[in-house]
Design a protein around this motif. Sequence first.
Motif, PDB file in Angstrom:
ATOM      1  N   LEU A  60       0.620  -0.990   0.131  1.00 37.79           N
ATOM      2  CA  LEU A  60       0.258   0.451  -0.211  1.00 37.79           C
ATOM      3  C   LEU A  60       0.491   1.365  -0.012  1.00 37.79           C
ATOM      4  O   LEU A  60       0.896   2.420  -0.895  1.00 37.79           O
ATOM      5  CB  LEU A  60      -1.231   0.189   1.237  1.00 37.79           C
ATOM      6  N   THR A  66      -1.015   6.484  -3.257  1.00 41.69           N
ATOM      7  CA  THR A  66      -1.159   6.665  -1.610  1.00 41.69           C
ATOM      8  C   THR A  66      -0.340   7.886  -1.335  1.00 41.69           C
ATOM      9  O   THR A  66       0.345   8.406  -1.578  1.00 41.69           O
ATOM     10  CB  THR A  66       0.221   5.359  -1.143  1.00 41.69           C
ATOM     11  N   GLY A  86      -4.398   6.402   3.272  1.00 42.82           N
ATOM     12  CA  GLY A  86      -5.536   6.058   1.862  1.00 42.82           C
ATOM     13  C   GLY A  86      -4.098   6.217   0.509  1.00 42.82           C
ATOM     14  O   GLY A  86      -3.485   6.513  -0.256  1.00 42.82           O
ATOM     15  N   HIS A  93      -7.038   3.530   3.626  1.00 41.79           N
ATOM     16  CA  HIS A  93      -7.381   1.955   4.111  1.00 41.79           C
ATOM     17  C   HIS A  93      -6.783   2.159   5.871  1.00 41.79           C
ATOM     18  O   HIS A  93      -7.322   0.805   6.033  1.00 41.79           O
ATOM     19  CB  HIS A  93      -5.678   2.492   3.383  1.00 41.79           C
ATOM     20  N   TYR A  94      -6.222   2.682   5.878  1.00 36.07           N
ATOM     21  CA  TYR A  94      -6.515   3.448   7.575  1.00 36.07           C
ATOM     22  C   TYR A  94      -5.843   4.368   8.609  1.00 36.07           C
ATOM     23  O   TYR A  94      -5.762   4.958   7.311  1.00 36.07           O
ATOM     24  CB  TYR A  94      -4.703   2.239   8.047  1.00 36.07           C
ATOM     25  N   TYR A 125     -13.490   1.857   2.458  1.00 34.05           N
ATOM     26  CA  TYR A 125     -12.142   1.701   3.290  1.00 34.05           C
ATOM     27  C   TYR A 125     -12.531   0.102   3.290  1.00 34.05           C
ATOM     28  O   TYR A 125     -12.789  -0.601   3.203  1.00 34.05           O
ATOM     29  CB  TYR A 125     -12.552   1.828   4.256  1.00 34.05           C
ATOM     30  N   SER A 126     -10.592   0.000   3.406  1.00 34.53           N
ATOM     31  CA  SER A 126     -10.822  -1.560   2.557  1.00 34.53           C
ATOM     32  C   SER A 126     -10.087  -2.106   4.403  1.00 34.53           C
ATOM     33  O   SER A 126     -10.475  -3.134   4.727  1.00 34.53           O
ATOM     34  CB  SER A 126      -9.396  -1.334   2.145  1.00 34.53           C
ATOM     35  N   HIS A 127      -9.894  -1.401   5.443  1.00 28.24           N
ATOM     36  CA  HIS A 127      -9.861  -2.025   6.741  1.00 28.24           C
ATOM     37  C   HIS A 127     -10.688  -1.687   7.853  1.00 28.24           C
ATOM     38  O   HIS A 127     -10.788  -0.666   8.297  1.00 28.24           O
ATOM     39  CB  HIS A 127      -8.247  -1.759   7.039  1.00 28.24           C
ATOM     40  N   LEU A 154      -7.887  -3.733  -2.354  1.00 29.79           N
ATOM     41  CA  LEU A 154      -6.875  -3.179  -2.066  1.00 29.79           C
ATOM     42  C   LEU A 154      -6.913  -4.794  -2.939  1.00 29.79           C
ATOM     43  O   LEU A 154      -5.888  -4.354  -4.236  1.00 29.79           O
ATOM     44  CB  LEU A 154      -6.516  -4.792  -1.037  1.00 29.79           C
TER      45      LEU A 154
END
Length: 158
Positions: A60, A66, A86, A93-94, A125-127, A154
Amino acid sequence: MIGMETAIKINNILLRDYNKISDEDFLYATWIKSFRDSGFARGVPTPIYNRSQRARIERLLEGKDTYVLIACSPETPELIYGYAVGETPNIIHYVYVKMDYRNQGIGNQLLLHLWDYGADNPVLYSHKSSDIGIEAKLKEDNKLKNFIYDPYVLERQR
């Protein structure tokens, strides 16, 4: 993305770019440890989780789109309060904020300065957080209405 030359000071918080040399250890350690209790990671043997999550974070951070924004002390920029990771457009992402600095709007400031999450702009959002209290509070405050949990973003982004 905010550069150090254009860092933003809001109240007692400095928002600045990620510095791989000084911030990398903190980012990896806190992300790996804090995400360990998530529903996604629960049940994964620790050696597999640590190795795989570290590799995921590394991929990431190497992404060309990113963004990493650090919230820190204005007087001591090495004292990190939290960060957001992100990608453009509108992928988170976090987001992490140290326990002592939570409920002070730091996470909101990180999000406001990286992603446009207005009415017409859903944010993926991935997490997903292991702290369901945070999600309940955001839903109650109507701040999650445009947020869509999508751990598969992702794979689509690579």
